[in-house]
Scaffold this motif. Sequence first.
Motif, PDB file in Angstrom:
ATOM      1  N   ASP A   1      -3.076 -26.065 -20.304  1.00  0.00           N
ATOM      2  CA  ASP A   1      -1.852 -25.753 -19.705  1.00  0.00           C
ATOM      3  C   ASP A   1      -0.878 -26.481 -18.987  1.00  0.00           C
ATOM      4  OD1 ASP A   1      -2.231 -23.485 -22.027  1.00  0.00           O
ATOM      5  OD2 ASP A   1      -3.899 -22.535 -20.052  1.00  0.00           O
ATOM      6  N   MET A   2      -1.551 -27.010 -18.590  1.00  0.00           N
ATOM      7  CA  MET A   2      -1.212 -27.604 -17.411  1.00  0.00           C
ATOM      8  C   MET A   2       0.133 -29.062 -18.066  1.00  0.00           C
ATOM      9  SD  MET A   2      -3.503 -27.600 -13.556  1.00  0.00           S
ATOM     10  CE  MET A   2      -4.521 -28.641 -14.445  1.00  0.00           C
TER      11      MET A   2
ATOM     12  N   GLY B   1       0.092 -29.853 -21.384  1.00  0.00           N
ATOM     13  CA  GLY B   1       0.522 -29.680 -23.024  1.00  0.00           C
ATOM     14  C   GLY B   1      -0.444 -29.966 -23.543  1.00  0.00           C
TER      15      GLY B   1
ATOM     16  N   GLU C   1       3.136 -21.683 -13.974  1.00  0.00           N
ATOM     17  CA  GLU C   1       4.069 -22.030 -14.790  1.00  0.00           C
ATOM     18  C   GLU C   1       4.746 -22.906 -16.134  1.00  0.00           C
ATOM     19  OE1 GLU C   1       5.825 -25.154 -11.317  1.00  0.00           O
ATOM     20  OE2 GLU C   1       5.678 -23.553  -9.693  1.00  0.00           O
ATOM     21  N   ARG C   2       3.455 -23.904 -16.048  1.00  0.00           N
ATOM     22  CA  ARG C   2       3.178 -23.656 -17.559  1.00  0.00           C
ATOM     23  C   ARG C   2       3.040 -22.842 -18.792  1.00  0.00           C
ATOM     24  NH1 ARG C   2       3.610 -29.062 -18.711  1.00  0.00           N
ATOM     25  NH2 ARG C   2       2.431 -28.847 -20.348  1.00  0.00           N
TER      26      ARG C   2
END
Length: 564
Positions: A316-317, A319, A196-197
Amino acid sequence: MLDLTPMASGDSKLPIQTQRLQIYSKPNSGVSPFWREKYEREAKRYWDVFYKHHKDKFFKDRHYLDKEWGDYFSGGGKKVILEVGCGAGNTIFPVIASYPDAFVYACDFSPRAIELVKMHEDFKESNVHAFVSDLTADDLCKEIAPSSVDIVTMIFMLSAVSPEKMPLVLQNIRKVIKPNGYVLLRDYATGDLAQERFSGKDQKISDNFYVRGDGTRAYYFSNEFLTNLFKENGFDVHKLDVCCKEVENRSKELIMKRRWVQAVFCVSDGSYSSSSKEVEANHLDSDNNIGPATDQNNCDSLTDSVIDMSEGVAADMFGVLPSDEYEIMEISLRGWSFKINLLSKEYQHTCKSTGLMLWESARLMASVLAENPNIVAGKRVLELGCGSGGICSMIASRHADQVVATDGDDSSLDLLAKNVASNIESSLLNKLTTKKLEWGNKDHIESIKELSDRGFDVIIGTDVTYVAEAILPLFATAKELIASSASNKNENVPALILCHIFRRVDEPTLLSAAAQFGFRLVDKWPTRISTEMSQSVIDNWFMDNDVKDDLPSKALNILLFCQE
């Protein structure tokens, strides 16, 4: 000669009509064909660099395998195990500790990973044969006898392979596994938080396939895709579960929904068994459900240590980038010495914040300011899009009355503040302020005006002209923040200085945009223009010094503007 000294000033009253924009690339455009091919061609190198940096400290040892799959490892005498994509050995050595009679073949296409396995304190050639192999190209039968392996483990390995080459991996495994052997797989599932990220970034290679910031790749499996993939390459589904667990990160106040697939495949006997059909029927529809009742019950009982999915997706989770993805660059120029924290080169190609790296134009402009302090001496200076380096603003702070270094990216500003604090003497810190400024953002502009209600005498931008959509907001913002021009053209006037390499935006387009907001080009370098006001202003910056001799790039240009 145009002498840039402070002028009487006032506020520009022309409202900004342009859209609020940052100077970063638009999201969701995906990875370009050039980079897709590069990631595929150099996949081995990216993983080799990964293991160079992280060694065996990145993944947790998978002691849970005995609990999850103990029935497959035990019984029936000595087991021969093949671990594909063994990495640093986080699966191998826990298995050997639990089953010391087992013999393990361990392969990875990263030579550095295999070196780490062989350096492990528990490595013994009597029960481990570790070798380099690219399963999409190298024949396993050159290292392993056909039909001799009882168990193949694939732990977060298949997701690193491009989907079009996954069949080659399975066909290779099919050659060496026994007719009654099993493949034990754990890997990323569609709907995982990390995916999702990814969806909000330019890191999509193809459907469910993404590239991380370090160049390694990850595929997110649906049950249907995984079942069909194995079935078409000679395997039946024995067990297949999609697991879901919420993991809380209290320090960041985040609840992370992690999803992974855990499956067991057996060699197909040519018939698609009723048990396999039942497994498929039970689970193929679970992809769109976060934690079906059976899966949720399984996974809630697992400890956090079981969720060993690549910690590299933390970037990625959350940021953010792990600290080891930054490096310190030592810069010496014109009597100044800096130690700047920047994003490591290997991560720059996928990082969407261009401010986390140091551009050649900043080096040139910093040298110019160091050799010509009169440009900023006694003046109010604003730097646009300065990024995390801030070397122009730091040099200007020694002679200017006030310096405001701005950028539109929070990560860049955070790093900029640290770099400023660690690189200039404490006496200059009161003169240098870092501030967020997205071009065209009225609230940000008003906040900057509060720092200097008379405007700024010198505005500097280095490599801030490469995104076409950002050019009008750039000049509109500069118009709002520059000090008013003198009524007498023979007097000194405030100036906007842009240093860059022409990329996507050519000079005529730039000059046209500047003119819309009352900016007139009065000098440029290296090619001079002939006006009554430009008596080689910029050329004088290069006189009696050797700045020209160490230009970082011959393609660099400097444009000098003033207000009409």
